[in-house]
Design a protein around this motif. Sequence first.
Motif, mmCIF file in Angstrom:
data_model
loop_
_atom_site.group_PDB
_atom_site.id
_atom_site.type_symbol
_atom_site.label_atom_id
_atom_site.label_comp_id
_atom_site.label_asym_id
_atom_site.label_seq_id
_atom_site.Cartn_x
_atom_site.Cartn_y
_atom_site.Cartn_z
ATOM 1 N N PRO A 96 0.704 -0.974 -0.237
ATOM 2 C CA PRO A 96 -0.005 0.112 -0.538
ATOM 3 C C PRO A 96 0.622 1.380 -0.134
ATOM 4 O O PRO A 96 0.655 2.138 0.718
ATOM 5 N N SER A 97 1.687 1.316 -0.915
ATOM 6 C CA SER A 97 2.384 2.390 -0.915
ATOM 7 C C SER A 97 2.369 3.481 -2.537
ATOM 8 O O SER A 97 1.456 2.820 -3.375
ATOM 9 N N LEU A 98 2.649 4.524 -2.685
ATOM 10 C CA LEU A 98 2.954 5.288 -3.490
ATOM 11 C C LEU A 98 3.751 5.203 -3.890
ATOM 12 O O LEU A 98 5.192 5.746 -3.221
ATOM 13 N N THR A 99 4.178 5.555 -5.298
ATOM 14 C CA THR A 99 5.252 5.831 -6.591
ATOM 15 C C THR A 99 5.060 7.211 -7.118
ATOM 16 O O THR A 99 3.878 7.387 -7.695
ATOM 17 N N LEU A 100 6.419 8.058 -6.251
ATOM 18 C CA LEU A 100 5.959 9.600 -6.839
ATOM 19 C C LEU A 100 7.581 9.472 -7.377
ATOM 20 O O LEU A 100 9.247 8.631 -7.557
ATOM 21 N N ARG A 101 7.320 10.236 -8.890
ATOM 22 C CA ARG A 101 8.405 10.733 -9.665
ATOM 23 C C ARG A 101 9.030 11.603 -9.686
ATOM 24 O O ARG A 101 8.356 13.092 -10.312
ATOM 25 N N LEU A 102 10.097 12.478 -9.632
ATOM 26 C CA LEU A 102 11.346 14.085 -10.015
ATOM 27 C C LEU A 102 11.553 13.636 -11.463
ATOM 28 O O LEU A 102 13.106 12.929 -11.592
ATOM 29 N N TRP A 103 11.014 14.409 -12.587
ATOM 30 C CA TRP A 103 11.971 14.546 -13.155
ATOM 31 C C TRP A 103 12.671 15.426 -13.133
ATOM 32 O O TRP A 103 12.604 16.253 -12.737
ATOM 33 N N LEU A 104 14.538 15.137 -13.654
ATOM 34 C CA LEU A 104 15.392 15.556 -13.093
ATOM 35 C C LEU A 104 15.391 16.872 -13.730
ATOM 36 O O LEU A 104 16.282 17.899 -13.677
ATOM 37 N N TYR A 105 14.984 17.019 -15.001
ATOM 38 C CA TYR A 105 14.771 18.554 -15.667
ATOM 39 C C TYR A 105 14.341 19.740 -15.591
ATOM 40 O O TYR A 105 14.770 20.723 -15.545
ATOM 41 N N LEU A 230 4.647 4.636 2.218
ATOM 42 C CA LEU A 230 3.188 4.241 1.944
ATOM 43 C C LEU A 230 1.985 5.244 2.038
ATOM 44 O O LEU A 230 2.713 6.543 2.173
ATOM 45 N N TYR A 231 1.492 5.245 1.841
ATOM 46 C CA TYR A 231 0.366 5.883 0.868
ATOM 47 C C TYR A 231 -0.162 7.016 2.589
ATOM 48 O O TYR A 231 -1.023 8.075 2.028
ATOM 49 N N ASP A 232 0.286 6.401 3.944
ATOM 50 C CA ASP A 232 -0.579 7.458 4.014
ATOM 51 C C ASP A 232 0.605 8.317 4.928
ATOM 52 O O ASP A 232 0.689 8.749 6.304
ATOM 53 N N ASN A 233 1.944 8.730 4.838
ATOM 54 C CA ASN A 233 2.671 9.039 5.519
ATOM 55 C C ASN A 233 2.370 10.639 5.068
ATOM 56 O O ASN A 233 3.251 11.435 4.081
#
Length: 270
Positions: A96-105, A230-233
């Motif tokens: 139950p986690s989220l995946t987040l992405r930072l586009w480095l540009y 985690l989704y609730d963090n």
Amino acid sequence: MQYSEERKRFRLERLTTPSLQSWGKNIPGIKKEGMNEEVMIHCGWGRLAFGQTFEDHDKLIQLFLQEESGQRDLAIYVQNHHVLLAKAPDLLFVDPSLTLRLWLYKYRMPKRRHGGFHIRMINQKDVQRVNEIYRKCRLVEANPDIMIQNQFTPIFNYFVAECSEDGEIIGTITGIDHKAAFNDPENGASFWALAVDPERRTRGVGRALVRAVAEYYLTRGRSYLDLSVLYDNKKAIALYKALGFEQIPVYSIKRKNHINEVFYTGGPQP
């Protein structure tokens, strides 16, 4: 006009990249050209499988069956992960986690840095302290020998935050270079096991560690930096979004074991 067209092309292109292609038909060969196959790396606290490098779900299942006691293996970027779960419902679950992405540009350097500590690479003397912080944060401890071996490879980059006053390690983070791990055609990277000693009151340690990893991979020409939370963090998610991370449709698969039990039984969270 030309800049606008380039941004539009980039947005369309990134929607068909292997790490974001979590369902549908097999990924076209041109999108996986040169990518190593069936890659699973040992992070000390468990193994990390890159799902886009696997064509066969059964091979992933066999790897999960080999999970060592006290470890926490996981697979990420798995294509058609629901099919994988249907093949092994008693063995695997979606974390139950989220995946987040930072586009480095998109990354922007901070106007000022926090004081009271500095960020550096890990050394052998730090390993015991890093595991102590893992314990305090209820993370799985890492095998010290594997951690040190990993640090001498191009795949892993362990950073620590060291207090300027007493020299104590007060935070840690692990970067993984996907290009080095499996010749990632998307030229990505990720970070794992961000932990800050909850007994220390120094502000900005977590933010500084994330920035250190982002800047490290930016200077090495990587295109993006991913993380799983985690989704609730809510506090951590707010920090990541303030730094420019955005949620992507990527899911983590883990084995059902005593470490993960609260996440697939609906029991009280730790």
